[in-house]
Design an enzyme around this catalytic site. Structure first.
Site, PDB file in Angstrom:
ATOM      1  CD  GLU A  79      90.915 -55.182  63.158  1.00 59.67           C
ATOM      2  OE1 GLU A  79      90.466 -54.022  63.175  1.00 59.67           O
ATOM      3  OE2 GLU A  79      91.337 -55.735  62.135  1.00 59.67           O
TER       4      GLU A  79
ATOM      5  CD  GLU B 156      91.037 -53.704  57.373  1.00 59.85           C
ATOM      6  OE1 GLU B 156      91.522 -54.656  58.000  1.00 59.85           O
ATOM      7  OE2 GLU B 156      90.602 -52.691  57.946  1.00 59.85           O
TER       8      GLU B 156
HETATM    9  O1  LIG Z   1      93.387 -50.459  61.294  1.00 60.53           O
HETATM   10  C1  LIG Z   1      93.596 -51.621  60.904  1.00 60.53           C
HETATM   11  O2  LIG Z   1      94.751 -52.036  60.655  1.00 60.53           O
HETATM   12  C2  LIG Z   1      92.498 -52.524  60.715  1.00 60.53           C
HETATM   13  O3  LIG Z   1      92.720 -53.690  60.484  1.00 60.53           O
HETATM   14  C3  LIG Z   1      91.097 -52.001  60.811  1.00 60.53           C
HETATM   15  O4  LIG Z   1      90.150 -53.014  60.633  1.00 60.53           O
END
Ligand SMILES: O=C(O)C(=O)CO
Length: 264
Positions: free
Chosen positions: A145, A243
């Site tokens: 990510e 999220e």
């Molecule tokens: O820590 C973060 O900002 C995230 O997007 C984790 O997935």
């Protein structure tokens, strides 16, 4: 419509403990959830009662779509000792398998200070190739990510989707892909269409939040009809993690997101 996975770190917190949040998500009509780290070594994630969580997932038929690696970026800390990362990777995979979770989210942390950027990216490739070799055949994959450095993660190395794609191409395994977070990408000012076109089928997971503010869709400036259209056009058909930091009670907040996703 995409399979939406509310993040139980941020949503359904009103229900109580994590296993209660899973049941609350199921009662609200969801068949998937995501979470941060299972043992809570990295705040703000908190430790979870894993047997209770497993029971709640099984009883409600809810799929855990993703969990964060723990500790998230151990190998970045001088003197670049990677042994702890590889040891805890096995533990994370074991927990993921037990919970039926197919993905672990990994990152770059602050990188390897003092090294040229290209060398740091190539170092990530080397580390994640080794990680994939270690967990081969487990049925659990890793998703890398990139995160925004402008608001949430100043000092992080990997803030560009294209660089995460570069690393994923270098790792070259079906067990390794990129997590495209619409929020992080928007905060970085990226062109979603161009990034997804460049990534091809290397996007293995998607998360969303509006920008600015990281609230639910509708609280920021993003055009969600357009965002969902671009996602569909890219060919991505996997789950989408919610999220975000809800600005209203969870049930109302997620109902609003479902409405937006349905209409898109
Ligand atoms: O820590 C973060 O900002 C995230 O997007 C984790 O997935």
């Amino acid at each position: 419509m995409y399979q939406l996975a509310p993040n139980i770190e941020l949503l359904f917190t009103e229900a109580g403990d994590y296993h209660d949040r899973v049941r609350a998500a199921a009662a609200a009509g969801f068949d998937a959830v995501e979470m941060w780290g299972p043992t809570g070594v990295d705040a703000p994630a908190k430790p979870k009662d894993l047997p209770a969580l497993k029971a709640a997932l099984q009883e409600s038929g809810v799929q855990l779509t993703a969990q964060l690696a723990e500790p998230r970026t151990q190998f970045m800390i001088p003197p670049w000792d990677h042994s702890e990362f590889f040891r805890t990777l096995d533990e994370s995979v074991e927990i993921a398998r037990d919970l039926g979770c197919p993905r672990i989210v990994v990152g770059s942390g602050t990188g390897f200070g003092g090294w040229k950027r290209q060398v740091q990216l190539d170092k990530l490739i080397e580390i994640y190739r080794k990680a994939i070799a270690q967990i081969e055949g487990t049925g659990v994959g890793l998703v890398l990510e990139p995160v925004n450095v402008r608001v949430d993660h100043p000092g992080s190395l990997l803030d560009r989707t294209a660089e995460a794609v570069y690393v994923a191409r270098g790792v070259a395994s079906p067990q390794f892909g990129v997590l495209y977070d619409i929020y992080h990408s928007a905060v970085e000012g990226e062109d979603m269409q161009a990034e997804l076109a460049n990534a091809g089928d290397l996007i293995h997971y998607v998360q969303l939040a509006d920008a600015p503010g990281r609230g639910e869709p509708g609280t920021g400036n993003l055009d969600w009809n357009e965002r969902f259209r671009l996602l569909r056009d890219s060919g991505y058909d996997g789950p989408v993690g919610l999220e975000y930091y809800p600005t209203t009670a969870s049930e109302a907040s997620v109902a609003h997101v479902v409405e937006i996703a349905r209409a898109a």
